[in-house]
Scaffold this active site. Structure first.
Site, PDB file in Angstrom:
ATOM      1  N   HIS A 194       0.803  -1.234   0.000  1.00 44.91           N
ATOM      2  CA  HIS A 194       0.000   0.000   0.000  1.00 44.91           C
ATOM      3  C   HIS A 194       0.836   1.285   0.000  1.00 44.91           C
ATOM      4  CE1 HIS A 194      -3.539  -2.416   1.050  1.00 44.91           C
ATOM      5  NE2 HIS A 194      -2.815  -2.988   1.992  1.00 44.91           N
ATOM      6  N   ASP A 195       1.589   1.484   1.094  1.00 48.59           N
ATOM      7  CA  ASP A 195       2.119   2.822   1.376  1.00 48.59           C
ATOM      8  C   ASP A 195       3.144   3.357   0.366  1.00 48.59           C
ATOM      9  OD1 ASP A 195       0.449   2.905   3.533  1.00 48.59           O
ATOM     10  OD2 ASP A 195       1.970   2.355   5.009  1.00 48.59           O
TER      11      ASP A 195
END
Ligand code: CA
Length: 312
Positions: A242-243
């Protein structure tokens, strides 16, 4: 070209760690500091993990600050079930020798935005938005000085991961998210819709490992760890990373597509608390407050990430 000044606000977390490494490996970015928040694991862990990651990258000079230890009004919800007891399970990193900075993360954010030229600092929140919202509440004068906020959070087509309706970062502190989304600051949002396309498949993990470096091996071990959980949950060929999508957008926005739309945060829903109500189809007529990403060139993203990690 002058490197772009950024502050990463984070709750590491294996994928946060990869985002930090990607930023540290990229000469286009000048990481002014890392501000930690409670999220995936409690604050004591996230502040320790952020320093471990800086040391892994050989960057004990990076300023790391402790921030808010709980959401604005709610009880903290954590995610050890995904990330392990430490938040960085999968690889054993030594306890950090570098110290935390004195002072609170929120004060660092406020002071930096007041000191640096207006419009020169980008905030990259990749955890719950408690620190950012607190800074905006305490010092409304900083809002017009923020270049933009590039955050990981929310979802539209993928809806939720911590509840059927909500993504974790927004769900943990929806009141904070509401403040950030209403602040009038240019927003770029990497929701699950895009991060669920950035899957760490077996060949991509093998590429990290093939770097033949401590960083490459560590990233491979982390992604091996949370992949077990995500593969089972989503039935996908790998876990979403994700990040790092936020940092990748700063480096290569051409890898992503999205829409300028209105996004509001559900703070009262009986079943939908923390939902990002994204007007993807533009049915409300409300003005856009975010560039909401929807797609990513996943091969391009992993090529960029692997090449950069190879520099550390
Ligand atoms: Ca995070």
């Amino acid at each position: 070209m002058t490197p772009q000044k950024i502050i990463i606000d984070t709750d590491p977390g294996q994928d946060d760690a990869v985002a930090i490494l990607l930023a540290l490996a990229s000469p286009e970015l000048n990481l002014l500091g890392i501000t930690c928040v409670a999220g995936k694991v409690p604050l004591a862990r996230t502040t320790e993990n952020a320093r471990k990651v800086c040391e892994l990258a050989g960057r004990a000079d990076i300023k790391v600050f402790a921030g808010c230890d709980a959401p604005l009004v709610r009880k903290l919800v954590t995610a050890e079930h995904v990330h392990g007891k430490t938040g960085l399970d999968g690889a054993d990193l030594p306890a950090p020798a570098m110290a935390l900075q004195d002072g609170h993360a929120v004060d660092f954010i406020i002071d930096t935005l007041r000191t640096e030229p207006a419009g020169s600092v980008t905030l990259v929140p990749i955890g719950p938005l408690t620190n950012i919202a607190t800074a905006l509440q305490r010092a409304p004068d900083i809002a017009p000085r923020i270049a933009r906020i590039v955050l990981m959070g929310g979802a539209y087509f993928e809806v939720g991961n911590i509840t059927p309706a909500a993504e974790f970062n927004i769900y943990v502190d929806p009141e904070a998210a509401q403040i950030v989304f209403a602040a009038g600051v240019p927003l770029v949002v990497a929701p699950l819709d895009v991060t669920h396309k950035a899957l760490v498949t077996a060949p991509r993990v093998a590429a990290f490992r093939a770097l033949g470096t401590t960083v490459g091996e560590t990233v491979a071990l982390w992604t091996d760890f949370f992949e077990r959980f995500d593969k089972e949950k989503y039935g996908s060929p790998g876990a979403p990373l994700h990040d790092p999508c936020t940092i990748a957008w700063l480096l290569r926005p051409d890898l992503f597509t999205g829409r300028e739309i209105n996004v509001e945060i559900e703070v009262t829903g009986t079943h939908t608390l923390g939902m990002t109500v994204a007007d993807w189809w533009r049915v409300t007529g409300k003005p856009a407050n975010a560039l909401f990403l929807g797609d990513v060139d996943a091969d391009g993203f992993f090529a960029l990430l692997t090449e950069r990690l190879g520099r550390l």
